[in-house]
Motif scaffolding. Structure first.
Motif, short mmCIF file in Angstrom:
data_model
loop_
_atom_site.label_atom_id
_atom_site.label_comp_id
_atom_site.label_asym_id
_atom_site.label_seq_id
_atom_site.Cartn_x
_atom_site.Cartn_y
_atom_site.Cartn_z
N VAL A 9 26.53 -0.34 -36.91
CA VAL A 9 26.47 -1.73 -37.38
C VAL A 9 27.86 -2.37 -37.34
O VAL A 9 28.01 -3.54 -36.95
CB VAL A 9 25.88 -1.79 -38.81
CG1 VAL A 9 25.98 -3.20 -39.38
CG2 VAL A 9 24.43 -1.32 -38.81
N ALA A 10 28.88 -1.60 -37.73
CA ALA A 10 30.25 -2.12 -37.67
C ALA A 10 30.65 -2.45 -36.23
O ALA A 10 31.27 -3.49 -35.97
CB ALA A 10 31.22 -1.10 -38.27
N ALA A 11 30.29 -1.56 -35.30
CA ALA A 11 30.60 -1.80 -33.89
C ALA A 11 29.84 -3.03 -33.38
O ALA A 11 30.37 -3.82 -32.59
CB ALA A 11 30.24 -0.57 -33.07
N THR A 12 28.61 -3.19 -33.84
CA THR A 12 27.82 -4.36 -33.47
C THR A 12 28.50 -5.64 -33.98
O THR A 12 28.58 -6.64 -33.25
CB THR A 12 26.39 -4.26 -34.07
OG1 THR A 12 25.74 -3.11 -33.52
CG2 THR A 12 25.57 -5.50 -33.74
N ALA A 47 20.72 -6.24 -37.31
CA ALA A 47 21.27 -4.88 -37.43
C ALA A 47 21.64 -4.56 -38.87
O ALA A 47 21.35 -3.46 -39.36
CB ALA A 47 22.50 -4.75 -36.51
N LEU A 48 22.26 -5.49 -39.56
CA LEU A 48 22.71 -5.26 -40.93
C LEU A 48 21.54 -5.12 -41.90
O LEU A 48 21.52 -4.22 -42.75
CB LEU A 48 23.62 -6.41 -41.38
CG LEU A 48 24.20 -6.31 -42.80
CD1 LEU A 48 25.06 -5.06 -42.93
CD2 LEU A 48 25.00 -7.57 -43.13
N PHE A 85 21.30 -3.85 -27.90
CA PHE A 85 20.85 -5.21 -28.17
C PHE A 85 22.03 -6.15 -28.34
O PHE A 85 21.95 -7.33 -27.98
CB PHE A 85 19.95 -5.23 -29.41
CG PHE A 85 18.55 -4.70 -29.16
CD1 PHE A 85 18.21 -4.12 -27.95
CD2 PHE A 85 17.58 -4.79 -30.14
CE1 PHE A 85 16.94 -3.62 -27.72
CE2 PHE A 85 16.30 -4.31 -29.92
CZ PHE A 85 15.97 -3.73 -28.71
N ALA A 86 23.12 -5.65 -28.93
CA ALA A 86 24.32 -6.48 -29.07
C ALA A 86 24.87 -6.86 -27.70
O ALA A 86 25.30 -8.01 -27.48
CB ALA A 86 25.38 -5.75 -29.88
N MET A 87 24.84 -5.90 -26.77
CA MET A 87 25.34 -6.18 -25.43
C MET A 87 24.40 -7.11 -24.66
O MET A 87 24.84 -8.09 -24.05
CB MET A 87 25.53 -4.88 -24.66
CG MET A 87 26.66 -4.00 -25.17
SD MET A 87 28.29 -4.79 -25.00
CE MET A 87 28.38 -5.02 -23.22
#
Length: 213
Positions: A9-12, A47-48, A85-87
């Motif tokens: 989540v932090a990386a996202t 994500a969070l 999904f972030a990408m």
């Protein structure tokens, strides 16, 4: 599992809101187009919120032991989804439209079905007169595995928020996992634990999707 999930989540957050995508774009010399702030915040929020819900589930609602194999598989799977999904969504410069709105609606509905059903079951199980009995009420009266169906809706919505068709491969893989592995394994456990009570429940309830399957 919680530590790996938190790191994902932090990386996202870094990718979507902390300049991570911009840094990768500059480092790789690419011009892929970046998502507008609205989509980025929706993806990070998804994500969070899921991370918070998982923590509530494993530390409050279920409180069961988890083997290392299960912990590794779940944490790696969720980390892959969050980062993928972030990408995918983070490089989608398109405007937020009906597909994204539908994704948010499915995400909310799925979250309600999963956490709501688990909360109902926990409250019922805490009553002394229900000790050792199978919970078949609440949201579970609509389907035996309504909590799994909630997760399927949630991740389908999460995929739609990206605005990329390829993201739907993840909920499709999840559906296959539920259908061929998780549900049969849980049914065998319930059959062994509750016997005739589970058999009667299974005969009169849908397995996964209310009124369909």
């Amino acid at each position: 599992m919680t530590a790996v999930h938190a790191a994902a989540v932090a990386a996202t957050g870094w990718l979507l809101l902390g300049g991570g995508l911009e840094a990768l774009e500059a480092h790789c010399g690419l011009r892929w187009g970046l998502a507008l702030p609205g989509r980025r915040w929706l993806l990070f929020g998804a994500a969070l919120i899921y991370f918070v819900r998982v923590c509530i589930t494993i530390f409050y609602l279920l409180k069961r032991k988890m083997g290392w194999g299960e912990a590794v598989v779940i944490s790696v799977w969720v980390a892959i989804i969050d980062l993928l999904f972030a990408m995918l969504g983070g490089v989608n410069p398109g405007a937020i439209g009906l597909v994204t709105v539908l994704g948010v609606a499915l995400y909310i509905a799925g979250s309600f079905l999963n956490t709501g059903s688990e909360l109902e079951r926990k409250r019922w199980k805490e009553r002394p007169e229900n000790k050792g009995r199978l919970f078949t009420g609440g949201l579970f009266r609509y389907a035996m595995h309504i909590n799994y169906f909630g997760d399927e809706l949630l991740f389908t919505g999460y995929a739609l928020i990206t605005g990329r068709g390829w993201a739907l491969l993840m909920p499709i893989l999840m559906l296959a996992g539920f259908r061929f592995f998780n549900i049969p394994e849980l049914d065998r456990h319930l059959q062994a634990h509750y016997g005739a009570e589970f058999e009667a429940y299974a005969r009169r309830r849908w397995s996964f999707i209310p009124y369909i399957y």
